[in-house]
Write an enzyme that holds these catalytic residues in place. Sequence first.
Site, short mmCIF file in Angstrom:
data_model
loop_
_atom_site.label_atom_id
_atom_site.label_comp_id
_atom_site.label_asym_id
_atom_site.label_seq_id
_atom_site.Cartn_x
_atom_site.Cartn_y
_atom_site.Cartn_z
N ASN A 91 45.07 44.94 35.02
CA ASN A 91 44.87 44.50 36.17
C ASN A 91 44.52 45.59 37.34
OD1 ASN A 91 45.43 42.43 38.70
ND2 ASN A 91 47.12 43.83 38.78
N TYR A 158 31.24 47.93 43.08
CA TYR A 158 32.30 47.17 42.77
C TYR A 158 31.87 45.91 42.05
CZ TYR A 158 36.94 44.46 43.59
OH TYR A 158 38.04 43.48 43.32
N LYS A 162 32.88 44.59 38.34
CA LYS A 162 33.73 43.40 38.04
C LYS A 162 32.69 42.37 37.20
CE LYS A 162 37.53 44.32 39.94
NZ LYS A 162 38.73 44.36 39.15
N THR A 193 46.84 41.38 49.56
CA THR A 193 47.54 42.50 48.76
C THR A 193 47.14 43.62 49.71
OG1 THR A 193 45.68 43.11 47.47
CG2 THR A 193 46.92 41.41 46.70
N1 LIG Z 1 43.10 41.45 46.41
C1 LIG Z 1 42.12 40.77 46.38
O1 LIG Z 1 41.38 40.00 47.32
C2 LIG Z 1 41.34 40.82 44.84
C3 LIG Z 1 40.23 39.68 44.52
C4 LIG Z 1 39.74 39.79 43.56
C5 LIG Z 1 40.11 40.72 42.36
N2 LIG Z 1 41.25 41.67 42.67
C6 LIG Z 1 41.44 42.57 41.49
O2 LIG Z 1 42.85 42.55 41.41
C7 LIG Z 1 43.51 43.82 41.06
C8 LIG Z 1 44.74 43.98 41.44
O3 LIG Z 1 44.36 44.32 43.10
P1 LIG Z 1 45.45 43.76 43.91
O4 LIG Z 1 44.67 43.01 44.99
O5 LIG Z 1 46.82 43.38 43.57
O6 LIG Z 1 45.61 45.14 44.95
P2 LIG Z 1 46.69 46.50 44.66
O7 LIG Z 1 46.30 47.47 45.38
O8 LIG Z 1 48.10 45.81 44.88
O9 LIG Z 1 46.75 46.78 43.17
C9 LIG Z 1 45.94 47.63 42.40
C10 LIG Z 1 46.72 48.36 41.48
O10 LIG Z 1 45.90 49.16 40.70
C11 LIG Z 1 46.42 50.48 40.32
N3 LIG Z 1 45.41 51.46 40.13
C12 LIG Z 1 44.52 51.91 41.00
N4 LIG Z 1 43.90 53.05 40.45
C13 LIG Z 1 44.43 53.17 39.40
C14 LIG Z 1 44.25 54.21 38.28
N5 LIG Z 1 43.22 55.14 38.42
N6 LIG Z 1 45.02 53.90 37.17
C15 LIG Z 1 46.02 53.31 37.00
N7 LIG Z 1 46.16 52.29 37.92
C16 LIG Z 1 45.33 52.22 39.08
C17 LIG Z 1 47.52 50.63 41.77
O11 LIG Z 1 48.61 51.51 41.30
C18 LIG Z 1 47.80 49.42 42.01
O12 LIG Z 1 49.06 48.98 41.50
C19 LIG Z 1 42.38 44.57 41.06
O13 LIG Z 1 41.82 45.00 39.67
C20 LIG Z 1 41.30 44.08 42.20
O14 LIG Z 1 40.30 44.55 41.92
C21 LIG Z 1 41.74 41.66 44.11
#
Ligand SMILES: NC(=O)c1ccc[n+]([C@@H]2O[C@H](COP(=O)([O-])OP(=O)(O)OC[C@H]3O[C@@H](n4cnc5c(N)ncnc54)[C@H](O)[C@@H]3O)[C@@H](O)[C@H]2O)c1
Length: 253
Positions: A91, A158, A162, A193
């Site tokens: 994730n 991105y 994805k 988030t």
């Molecule tokens: N927030 C949204 O609207 C949304 C929508 C669709 C998908 N996502 C996806 O959900 C996932 C979680 O994101 P979130 O929104 O909870 O944000 P978030 O910033 O809370 O979490 C992202 C996490 O990724 C980790 N991370 C980043 N770079 C890293 C690296 N190089 N090595 C290891 N870990 C790393 C960070 O430590 C963090 O814990 C992501 O893949 C994001 O693309 C988020």
Amino acid sequence: MTKKFEDTVVLIAGAATGIGAATALAFAKEGATLVLTTHKKPADEVAAQCLELGAKAASTVLYDVAEEESSKSLVATIVERYGKLDVAFNNAGILPVTADLVDQTTEDFDWTIAADLRGVFFAMKYEILQMKAQGTGGSIINTSSVAGVIADPGMAPYVAAKHGVIGLSKAAALEVAKDGIRVNAISPGLVETPMTAGWLSQKFFQDWLPTWNSFGRPARPEEIAGIVLYLADPANTFTTGQNFLIDGAQTAH
Ligand SMILES: NC(=O)c1ccc[n+]([C@@H]2O[C@H](COP(=O)([O-])OP(=O)(O)OC[C@H]3O[C@@H](n4cnc5c(N)ncnc54)[C@H](O)[C@@H]3O)[C@@H](O)[C@H]2O)c1
């Protein structure tokens, strides 16, 4: 009373905040053994909360998705600590700068692909090797995005990464089904988030929100966790090779 995941070792990548943290807490309530990863500061607070909520065990590992060696040693550490790996929630991810494709640099593109796509490849490689060696099957869930299904301007790297996560998940699912390993992708819409805090604080974005999806608001991270627990549940033996949108009907029209 037996809890659903009390004999289950679950890896959650990107677990300090957002979707990863909410999912960790949901697994904790079901008695899972949790390994929580982040890349900078250990997710110690979430691990402590997980133990309070009923996790059998919860510990943290620092890991960088962009490094193959880091994925390999992460799986080795989990097996050393808990003897096996049953569920992996890949994730972790980054949101790159917003810019038109012609203004994106090679460095921006490469870094986004490294963190958001290649990292999932490295992770799955070592998770699958371990799950096959165990011979007890497993479930892998990869976080894609609505940007894995539709595109938004200004986000080409991105969007490409994805879309790639969904393809990678389907391809892997075909290869490991007979080993009892299921691989699925989830595609959240807008979620509140740390990743989206910058967007959500801007007036033009707030004005846009009422029409963004059918609820007119971003999802809360805990509204994404449920699908991960569903996909992790070994009862759902026939669910594999799919992408699940959790987007408040954003893509339904
Ligand atoms: N927030 C949204 O609207 C949304 C929508 C669709 C998908 N996502 C996806 O959900 C996932 C979680 O994101 P979130 O929104 O909870 O944000 P978030 O910033 O809370 O979490 C992202 C996490 O990724 C980790 N991370 C980043 N770079 C890293 C690296 N190089 N090595 C290891 N870990 C790393 C960070 O430590 C963090 O814990 C992501 O893949 C994001 O693309 C988020």
